[in-house]
Motif scaffolding. Structure first.
Motif, PDB file in Angstrom:
ATOM      1  N   GLU A 197       5.896  15.787   6.983  1.00  9.56           N
ATOM      2  CA  GLU A 197       6.574  14.479   6.955  1.00  9.56           C
ATOM      3  C   GLU A 197       6.232  13.775   8.255  1.00  9.56           C
ATOM      4  N   HIS A 200       7.782  20.680   7.658  1.00  7.73           N
ATOM      5  CA  HIS A 200       9.225  20.812   7.452  1.00  7.73           C
ATOM      6  C   HIS A 200       9.439  21.706   6.237  1.00  7.73           C
ATOM      7  N   TYR A 230      11.978  24.024   3.468  1.00  6.42           N
ATOM      8  CA  TYR A 230      13.277  24.393   2.883  1.00  6.42           C
ATOM      9  C   TYR A 230      13.040  25.369   1.746  1.00  6.42           C
ATOM     10  N   HIS A 283       8.069  16.050  -2.571  1.00  8.55           N
ATOM     11  CA  HIS A 283       8.623  17.332  -2.125  1.00  8.55           C
ATOM     12  C   HIS A 283       9.840  17.189  -1.209  1.00  8.55           C
ATOM     13  N   PHE A 312       9.619   8.038   8.269  1.00  4.64           N
ATOM     14  CA  PHE A 312      11.034   8.134   7.916  1.00  4.64           C
ATOM     15  C   PHE A 312      11.766   9.377   8.426  1.00  4.64           C
ATOM     16  N   ALA A 336      13.779  17.085  -0.176  1.00  7.22           N
ATOM     17  CA  ALA A 336      14.926  17.842  -0.685  1.00  7.22           C
ATOM     18  C   ALA A 336      15.909  16.932  -1.424  1.00  7.22           C
ATOM     19  N   ILE A 365       0.857  -1.195   0.000  1.00  6.45           N
ATOM     20  CA  ILE A 365       0.000   0.000   0.000  1.00  6.45           C
ATOM     21  C   ILE A 365       0.886   1.235   0.000  1.00  6.45           C
ATOM     22  N   GLY A 366       0.835   2.009  -1.077  1.00  5.49           N
ATOM     23  CA  GLY A 366       1.557   3.283  -1.107  1.00  5.49           C
ATOM     24  C   GLY A 366       2.626   3.307  -2.177  1.00  5.49           C
ATOM     25  N   GLY A 367       2.555   4.345  -3.014  1.00  3.62           N
ATOM     26  CA  GLY A 367       3.512   4.475  -4.113  1.00  3.62           C
ATOM     27  C   GLY A 367       4.496   5.601  -3.911  1.00  3.62           C
ATOM     28  N   LEU A 393      18.619  14.958  -0.030  1.00  4.72           N
ATOM     29  CA  LEU A 393      19.959  14.656   0.492  1.00  4.72           C
ATOM     30  C   LEU A 393      20.007  13.176   0.891  1.00  4.72           C
ATOM     31  N   GLY A 413       2.512  11.579  -2.347  1.00  8.39           N
ATOM     32  CA  GLY A 413       2.391  11.796  -0.899  1.00  8.39           C
ATOM     33  C   GLY A 413       3.450  12.773  -0.415  1.00  8.39           C
ATOM     34  N   THR A 440      -6.148   4.008  -6.790  1.00 12.89           N
ATOM     35  CA  THR A 440      -6.810   2.906  -6.081  1.00 12.89           C
ATOM     36  C   THR A 440      -6.514   3.052  -4.596  1.00 12.89           C
ATOM     37  N   ARG A 489      -3.130   5.331  -3.875  1.00 10.57           N
ATOM     38  CA  ARG A 489      -4.434   6.012  -3.790  1.00 10.57           C
ATOM     39  C   ARG A 489      -4.569   7.060  -4.886  1.00 10.57           C
ATOM     40  N   ILE A 523       8.501   6.407  -2.041  1.00  8.44           N
ATOM     41  CA  ILE A 523       9.779   5.698  -2.205  1.00  8.44           C
ATOM     42  C   ILE A 523       9.782   4.377  -1.437  1.00  8.44           C
TER      43      ILE A 523
HETATM   44  C1  LIG Z   1      10.256  19.183   3.225  1.00  6.85           C
HETATM   45  C2  LIG Z   1      10.848  17.810   3.277  1.00  6.85           C
HETATM   46  C3  LIG Z   1      12.175  17.604   2.927  1.00  6.85           C
HETATM   47  C4  LIG Z   1      12.716  16.331   2.963  1.00  6.85           C
HETATM   48  N1  LIG Z   1      14.023  16.143   2.608  1.00  6.85           N
HETATM   49  C5  LIG Z   1      14.566  14.906   2.624  1.00  6.85           C
HETATM   50  C6  LIG Z   1      15.918  14.694   2.259  1.00  6.85           C
HETATM   51  O1  LIG Z   1      16.624  15.621   1.900  1.00  6.85           O
HETATM   52  N2  LIG Z   1      16.412  13.428   2.305  1.00  6.85           N
HETATM   53  C7  LIG Z   1      15.657  12.384   2.701  1.00  6.85           C
HETATM   54  O2  LIG Z   1      16.168  11.263   2.747  1.00  6.85           O
HETATM   55  N3  LIG Z   1      14.358  12.549   3.038  1.00  6.85           N
HETATM   56  C8  LIG Z   1      13.799  13.784   3.007  1.00  6.85           C
HETATM   57  N4  LIG Z   1      12.495  13.965   3.360  1.00  6.85           N
HETATM   58  C9  LIG Z   1      11.726  12.807   3.790  1.00  6.85           C
HETATM   59  C10 LIG Z   1      11.139  12.022   2.648  1.00  6.85           C
HETATM   60  O3  LIG Z   1      10.455  12.865   1.772  1.00  6.85           O
HETATM   61  C11 LIG Z   1      10.176  11.000   3.194  1.00  6.85           C
HETATM   62  O4  LIG Z   1      10.758  10.320   4.284  1.00  6.85           O
HETATM   63  C12 LIG Z   1       9.806   9.982   2.158  1.00  6.85           C
HETATM   64  O5  LIG Z   1       9.382  10.608   1.003  1.00  6.85           O
HETATM   65  C13 LIG Z   1       8.704   9.088   2.713  1.00  6.85           C
HETATM   66  O6  LIG Z   1       8.364   8.176   1.706  1.00  6.85           O
HETATM   67  P1  LIG Z   1       7.173   7.169   1.942  1.00  6.85           P
HETATM   68  O7  LIG Z   1       7.119   6.295   0.770  1.00  6.85           O
HETATM   69  O8  LIG Z   1       7.299   6.568   3.284  1.00  6.85           O
HETATM   70  O9  LIG Z   1       5.852   8.103   2.050  1.00  6.85           O
HETATM   71  P2  LIG Z   1       5.054   8.853   0.916  1.00  6.85           P
HETATM   72  O10 LIG Z   1       5.925   9.445  -0.104  1.00  6.85           O
HETATM   73  O11 LIG Z   1       4.107   9.774   1.590  1.00  6.85           O
HETATM   74  O12 LIG Z   1       4.266   7.696   0.216  1.00  6.85           O
HETATM   75  C14 LIG Z   1       3.122   7.118   0.771  1.00  6.85           C
HETATM   76  C15 LIG Z   1       2.114   6.891  -0.354  1.00  6.85           C
HETATM   77  O13 LIG Z   1       1.014   6.163   0.159  1.00  6.85           O
HETATM   78  C16 LIG Z   1      -0.130   6.596  -0.517  1.00  6.85           C
HETATM   79  N5  LIG Z   1      -1.295   6.233   0.269  1.00  6.85           N
HETATM   80  C17 LIG Z   1      -1.690   6.752   1.454  1.00  6.85           C
HETATM   81  N6  LIG Z   1      -2.811   6.172   1.858  1.00  6.85           N
HETATM   82  C18 LIG Z   1      -3.142   5.257   0.940  1.00  6.85           C
HETATM   83  C19 LIG Z   1      -4.216   4.366   0.809  1.00  6.85           C
HETATM   84  N7  LIG Z   1      -5.177   4.297   1.724  1.00  6.85           N
HETATM   85  N8  LIG Z   1      -4.251   3.562  -0.278  1.00  6.85           N
HETATM   86  C20 LIG Z   1      -3.266   3.620  -1.232  1.00  6.85           C
HETATM   87  N9  LIG Z   1      -2.242   4.478  -1.150  1.00  6.85           N
HETATM   88  C21 LIG Z   1      -2.172   5.277  -0.079  1.00  6.85           C
HETATM   89  C22 LIG Z   1       0.076   8.088  -0.614  1.00  6.85           C
HETATM   90  O14 LIG Z   1      -0.706   8.655  -1.622  1.00  6.85           O
HETATM   91  C23 LIG Z   1       1.561   8.175  -0.886  1.00  6.85           C
HETATM   92  O15 LIG Z   1       1.846   8.267  -2.253  1.00  6.85           O
HETATM   93  C24 LIG Z   1      11.922  15.241   3.344  1.00  6.85           C
HETATM   94  C25 LIG Z   1      10.589  15.443   3.694  1.00  6.85           C
HETATM   95  C26 LIG Z   1      10.054  16.708   3.668  1.00  6.85           C
HETATM   96  C27 LIG Z   1       8.633  16.906   4.055  1.00  6.85           C
END
Ligand SMILES: Cc1cc2nc3c(=O)[nH]c(=O)nc-3n(C[C@H](O)[C@H](O)[C@H](O)COP(=O)(O)OP(=O)(O)OC[C@H]3O[C@@H](n4cnc5c(N)ncnc54)[C@H](O)[C@@H]3O)c2cc1C
Length: 832
Positions: free
Chosen positions: A339, A246, A248, A67, A364, A69, A31-33, A71, A63, A193, A57, A35
């Motif tokens: 985040e 958060h 930048y 956005h 994360f 950064a 669940i979730g697209g 690093l 999600g 979805t 979704r 990283i």
């Molecule tokens: C301003 C900012 C700067 C950052 N800078 C850095 C950086 O420099 N280096 C670094 O390593 N990290 C950085 N991060 C952190 C990083 O962006 C996140 O840790 C990472 O993107 C999280 O990925 P994820 O896949 O866990 O979550 P998400 O990218 O949020 O993915 C979760 C996905 O699940 C989907 N979803 C949710 N609910 C459902 C559902 N019910 N059914 C189906 N799909 C669903 C969402 O639509 C979303 O696409 C930063 C974060 C922020 C906010």
């Protein structure tokens, strides 16, 4: 108001696989697209999973990932989490070539600045940790740092460190590249979805409901970023997260060279990376803003929050001092994105303790791009093999407990503190200060009045040390000896020479009852539990690799009642481990009785005299020998007593019904007055146990190390005729030579402070690192425990033949290896 960010949409819509029909079943549903989801799906397919379905979704990356950064740093306080982040870098280096989809990966290195001597010490220690974990990290002078990063004002620098293999990536591109690689290996990805619910059957995953229909499956992987908490909550799963804003900025071009390393300037709370000739600059303000207190709004995808210039001002002021060029450079955009952060600053991985075959990768803490590759790599193996590929305790979901992390306000307060400390100096022995006290022993007020200085562990307040009259009852942190050093020495000596009382009520306590309990434990434990009532067994519970999953004592109070004691922090983990391995066991009942009993540990050569003075029963050695247990009545209270020790002295652990602990405590203190009894805390326990080389789970022993490697062969059953978990791995290891072994070291130099993670050098070559470090007041020396590694085998001769040094904060100091624990209560003193 929230802001949609349409400028990026066109690109992401290309990733959409429009109008695919929803399958009615899949083996594994991710669940979730973002990283995390794309990396997990990619690795599942790479490791051979055939039927993986990823549901998003809205659109991939919509999600939090879009956005970030970007690093990508690698060094963490744990060797294995550093290994995961290294794994991300390994993957990002080659992903573009593999999939044909650009990733924006650049290995420009990472620079970390120090503007004062304490920070420089921290950086030196980090450089040594990096060496321990196999990463190159160079210390630089201010002018060397300036050469690498010419845009900065370096006038206030004391020094810096450079990690050449750190880098940066384009978060969306790298995620789409992972998605492409996943599809190339057979993963089906459905966008638009939304998963609306998890379906469980008999405590395990059996399907998901979506806004398009239901899908049956065997395994569910929740990678839904900040939405994971709610998805879990609806199914009764605890995933403690807090969304935090958060920010930048992205500057116009300002002459930043393309090969500019990423920069972290923790004293100014800021970070930088290069982007199209300009700078991306963000920071960790001390007063972060929690977001979505009433839940995440519907339709929050490709969405940013309104920027908060006022809040960013404090970060901007710092940045203008470090990079004056920003004063004359335009700002393209101030990004404010939410985040998900966690109460301890680490992400969340693994199988939920509440339900089988539901896995999680989320939370994360703003290093999800850095962790994504490695986290997916580890989680995929965990899912397919049933066990993680290595010890991942710092990020394991079982480190949380409902009694603590089920409290949303507590989670929020602690998470905000952890966020605010992201860049502050991580002092040795530092404690969190927020959201306290939460859970206290009934003796809390009594001990506080006696000068107790508390630490917090899994929500519990625990006395770390007792401030004598005239000493301020709080910690004063530093990298040298801290203000509690002398007081802890007194507690230590009391336990060695007289008697000390420790309130260890926070210990996790379980009961396993029923006619099938013995057989069940015989299968789960490596030690021999088939012993008569009245015995205490120190044992490990192993995984299939022979690695130590749990390290605990099991006391048999009746043929059908076993009382299991483990460390405070391991409550959820150990309970889940035992529970899952009881599957198939008949006539057993496992109960968590942690709150029902407090624990008073009476330790020291005079402890028996004290106990005898507080009870009418015979507690002589003959009637209450070592490693036995029995019921006793003390001060009119019936309690469970274990003759066992973690400090290397005669001692008793007394498990007292919680409501009655005060009376028992008073009786023991009264009986102990003539024996010179003192109150003592956890810091003296640490010093005492290091002298005896008693192992600590999570530091010296873990799911990666076997009892043989850890020097715990004495706790393993002699005969392997009856099966137990891990038997085959241990049998194989018995027949071969050990490639690593826990060894004991002393460092005589009193100026040196050992904390753990310092590099072990044998004949000048790095062979491992300290898993624990501290000071032994009786032996009068610094003590370190750590594994010596050698692929050709680590025999006694190999150990003895080496000349050892320990690298501490980049300085190598002579060390002495010891084959036996340093302290012997019979009085034999080692030659140091
Ligand atoms: C301003 C900012 C700067 C950052 N800078 C850095 C950086 O420099 N280096 C670094 O390593 N990290 C950085 N991060 C952190 C990083 O962006 C996140 O840790 C990472 O993107 C999280 O990925 P994820 O896949 O866990 O979550 P998400 O990218 O949020 O993915 C979760 C996905 O699940 C989907 N979803 C949710 N609910 C459902 C559902 N019910 N059914 C189906 N799909 C669903 C969402 O639509 C979303 O696409 C930063 C974060 C922020 C906010």
């Amino acid at each position: 108001m929230d802001r949609h960010v349409p400028r990026r949409d066109a690109k992401y819509f290309q990733s959409s696989i429009a109008m695919q029909r929803l399958p009615d079943q899949a083996q594994i549903v991710v669940i979730g697209g973002g990283i995390a989801g794309c990396s997990t799906a990619y690795h599942l397919a790479k490791f051979g999973a055939k039927d993986v379905l990823l549901l998003e979704r809205y659109k991939l990356t919509s999600g939090t990932t879009f956005h970030a950064a970007g690093l990508v740093g690698q060094l963490r306080a744990s060797a294995n989490i550093t290994r995961l982040l290294k794994q991300s870098v390994e993957l990002y280096r080659t992903l573009e070539a593999e999939t044909g989809q650009a990733t924006g990966w650049k290995m420009n290195g990472g620079l970390r600045l120090a503007c004062n001597t304490a920070r420089m010490t921290e950086i030196r220690r980090q450089a040594t940790t990096a060496r321990s974990f196999g990463l190159d990290m160079h210390l630089l002078t201010p002018s060397e740092a300036l050469k690498l990063w010419p845009l900065m004002d370096a006038s206030d620098l004391v020094g810096a460190a450079f990690l050449p293999t750190d880098g940066q990536a384009n978060p969306s591109d790298i995620t789409l590249s992972l998605a492409k690689g996943a599809r190339q290996n057979g993963v089906r990805i459905l966008e638009d979805t939304k998963v609306t619910g998890l379906v469980l059957s008999q405590g395990r995953a059996s399907g998901v409901t979506t806004d398009q229909g239901t899908i049956r499956c065997e395994t569910i992987v929740i990678c839904a970023g900040q939405w994971s908490k709610e998805i879990g909550r609806q199914a009764g799963l605890l995933i403690p997260l807090q969304s935090v804003e958060h920010q930048y900025l992205i500057s116009e071009p300002c002459g930043a060279p393309r090969n500019l390393p990423t920069l972290r300037d923790p004293d100014r709370l800021i970070y930088y990376k290069e982007e199209v000739g300009g700078l991306v600059m963000g920071g960790y303000e001390p007063d972060p803003i929690a977001w979505a207190l009433d839940g995440i709004p519907e339709g929050f995808h490709f969405t940013l929050l309104d920027s908060r210039l006022d809040h960013f001002e404090q970060i901007m002021q710092q940045a203008l001092m470090r990079t004056p060029v920003l004063a004359t450079t335009g700002v393209k955009m101030l990004v404010n994105g939410p985040e998900s952060f966690t109460p301890d600053g680490n992400f969340i991985l693994g199988e939920t303790p509440e339900a089988k075959a539901i896995f999680v990768a989320c939370g994360f803490n703003a290093f999800g791009i850095a962790s994504g590759g490695g986290a997916g790599w580890a989680l995929a193996q965990w899912i397919l093999e049933g066990e993680p590929p290595m010890d991942l305790w710092p990020v394991d979901i079982r480190r949380f407990a409902p009694s603590v992390h089920g409290d949303e306000i507590w989670v929020r307060e602690r998470t905000l503190e952890a966020y605010g400390k992201h860049y502050t100096i991580a002092w040795p022995h530092e404690e969190f200060t927020s959201a306290r006290p939460l859970k206290t022993s009934p003796l809390y007020a009594t001990l506080k009045a006696k000068g107790a200085v508390f630490g917090s562990k899994l929500g519990w307040e625990r006395p770390n040390w007792f401030a004598p009259n005239g000493v301020a009852p709080h910690d004063i942190y530093g990298f040298g000896r801290q203000n509690w050093f002398a007081a802890v020495g007194e507690e230590h000596r009391a336990a060695r020479e007289r008697v000390a009382l420790f309130d260890q009520s926070s210990f996790a306590k379980f009961e396993l009852r029923g006619p099938g309990a013995e057989a069940a434990l015989d299968w789960i434990c490596a030690g021999d539990l088939v012993r008569p009532p009245g015995t205490v067994t120190y044992t490990q519970m192993l995984n299939s690799r022979g690695g130590i999953e749990c390290d605990l004592t099991v006391s048999r109070f009746a043929s059908d009642l076993f009382f299991i004691i483990t460390g405070t922090g391991f409550r959820t983990h150990d309970l889940a481990w035992i529970r899952r391995n009881l599957v198939g066991a008949e006539q057993v009942e496992l109960t968590d009785v942690t709150e029902r009993f407090g624990c008073l540990s009476l330790m020291g050569p005079r402890s028996r005299d004290v106990l005898a003075g507080a009870t009418n029963q015979d507690v002589s050695n003959a009637s209450f020998p070592f490693a036995s247990c029995r019921e006793l009545v003390v001060a009119g209270v019936k309690l469970r007593a274990l003759r066992i020790t973690y400090v290397g002295e005669l001692g008793f652990e007394l498990y007292v019904p919680s409501a009655e602990i005060e009376g028992v405590y008073a009786a023991l203190m009264q009986a102990g007055a003539a024996q010179g009894i003192v109150n003592a805390g956890y810091r003296s326990i640490e010093s005492l146990r290091l002298e005896k080389a008693y192992r600590a789970w999570g530091a010296d022993i873990s799911a990666d190390t076997t009892p043989y490697e850890a020097g715990l062969a004495f706790a393993v059953r002699r005969h392997f005729s009856r099966p137990f978990i891990g038997r085959d791995a241990l049998a194989a290891q018995r027949a071969s030579s050990l490639k690593r072994r826990l060894a004991i070291f002393t460092v005589a130099d009193p100026e040196v402070v050992l904390l753990g993670r310092e590099t072990i050098l044998r004949n000048g070559i790095s062979v491992g690192w300290l898993s624990s470090g501290g000071y032994g007041y009786t032996v009068g020396s610094n003590i370190g425990l750590g594994y010596v590694r050698n692929d050709a085998g680590v025999s006694d001769d190999y150990l003895r033949a080496g000349e050892y040094q320990i690298e501490v904060a980049r300085t190598q100091v002579p060390a002495k290896l010891h084959m036996k624990p340093l302290y012997d209560p019979q009085g034999k003193r080692p030659k140091l």
